[in-house]
Design an enzyme around this catalytic site. Structure first.
Site, PDB file in Angstrom:
ATOM      1  N   THR A  47     120.069 103.327 -77.905  1.00 34.51           N
ATOM      2  CA  THR A  47     119.393 103.342 -76.612  1.00 34.51           C
ATOM      3  C   THR A  47     118.850 101.970 -76.255  1.00 34.51           C
ATOM      4  OG1 THR A  47     118.749 105.626 -77.072  1.00 34.51           O
ATOM      5  CG2 THR A  47     117.601 104.530 -75.276  1.00 34.51           C
ATOM      6  N   TYR A 135     121.883 104.694 -91.372  1.00 37.16           N
ATOM      7  CA  TYR A 135     122.364 105.209 -90.085  1.00 37.16           C
ATOM      8  C   TYR A 135     123.875 105.084 -90.077  1.00 37.16           C
ATOM      9  CZ  TYR A 135     122.943 105.426 -84.929  1.00 37.16           C
ATOM     10  OH  TYR A 135     123.327 105.742 -83.660  1.00 37.16           O
ATOM     11  N   LYS A 163     119.993 108.952 -91.022  1.00 38.41           N
ATOM     12  CA  LYS A 163     120.283 109.512 -89.712  1.00 38.41           C
ATOM     13  C   LYS A 163     121.797 109.492 -89.568  1.00 38.41           C
ATOM     14  CE  LYS A 163     120.261 108.628 -84.820  1.00 38.41           C
ATOM     15  NZ  LYS A 163     120.085 107.619 -83.752  1.00 38.41           N
TER      16      LYS A 163
END
Length: 297
Positions: A47, A135, A163
């Site tokens: 994001t 991640y 994640k």
């Protein structure tokens, strides 16, 4: 070694027309998110357009978020590089800036062997004393972490969580079965967060939490209290916003939504384009569905 949990928004990176980081806008957003009750902040995620920022912009962004957080919640910046040396330098920069941990991704270009991928993560983990959230996002990166690799990486004392943005919730259950006692597993926005937390996940690194933090926090509380019927009902509402940014550009949608809420976060970094009129209409409709108001935070 510190551990993390809860709703951790993936922050946008507000930039002016010249590409300068708008530290004041970022501080205002961080203050409002902390007041809403988020459990941490992650600059330089997807994001936050990490792939489009230069190193100076990244350093300025991390410094701005650490200053805004002022120790109230942990700050876990994203660290991503194609080269191990670059990732180590970023991790050390985050440590010097006062970050509390990092979210580490391998931004591969050429294909890599499993051993090479593991060596990247282990070398960074050896080079910092910050806790690391692995991640992996095979939808965008050329390198993925196998469940076997994740189990081996979990032995490193600095690697505390993962994640996984694979969209494969069954894979998350395999990870939990293998290393759930050693690694904390977090939902990504590509997963249905309520399902991940039902399986034993610790929380949600979420782009939508920038825009709808209270709804995301309510979902987390319902999951922690095992009120699954209410959690699923709320998850269905929240999913409307996920569907919008899955259909259009992620950063453009989140920035457009924040602009509706009064934050001068600027446009996505070129060559990305601002959200189209069609996307903006979809964002407004999704926000109204999720919150009952198109100008809510």
């Amino acid at each position: 070694m510190a551990r993390f949990e809860g709703i951790i928004p993936y922050l946008v990176t507000p930039l002016d027309a010249e590409g300068r980081v708008e530290a004041g806008v970022l501080a205002s957003l961080c203050d409002d998110l902390i007041a809403a009750g988020v459990h941490g902040l992650t600059p330089l995620g997807s994001t936050g357009e990490f792939a489009y920022l230069d190193e100076a912009q990244k350093r300025e962004t991390v410094a701005a978020v650490v200053a805004a957080a002022a120790g109230r919640v942990p700050v876990l910046p994203g660290v991503a590089s194609t080269a191990t040396r670059g990732a180590v330098a970023q991790a050390k920069s985050c440590r010097a800036a006062g970050a509390d941990g990092i979210v580490l991704i391998l931004d591969a270009y050429f294909p890599l062997t499993e051993a090479e991928i593991e060596r990247y993560f282990l070398t960074v983990a050896d080079a910092t004393d910050l806790p690391i959230i692995l991640y992996t996002n095979p939808n965008f990166q050329r390198a993925d972490l196998s469940v076997a690799s994740i189990a081996r990486l979990a032995r490193h004392p600095n690697i505390v969580g993962i994640k996984d943005a694979s969209t494969n919730t069954g894979r998350l259950l395999s990870i939990l079965n293998r290393v759930g006692g050693d690694l904390d597993v977090f939902a990504a926005s590509s997963h249905i967060a309520a399902s991940v937390m039902m399986l034993g996940g610790k929380g949600w690194f979420a782009g939508p939490a920038c825009v709808i933090p209270r709804e995301c926090l309510a979902l987390y509380r319902l999951c922690r209290e095992e009120r699954w019927g209410e959690a699923v009902a709320l998850q269905k509402r929240i999913w409307a916003f996920n569907e919008v940014f899955a259909r259009y550009n992620l950063a453009a949608c989140v920035k457009a939504a924040l602009q509706r809420q009064g934050y001068a976060v600027g446009d996505p970094v070129p060559p990305q384009s601002p959200a189209s009129p069609e996307a903006r209409a979809a964002i407004a409709a999704a926000l109204a569905e999720v919150t009952g108001s198109a100008s809510h935070i």
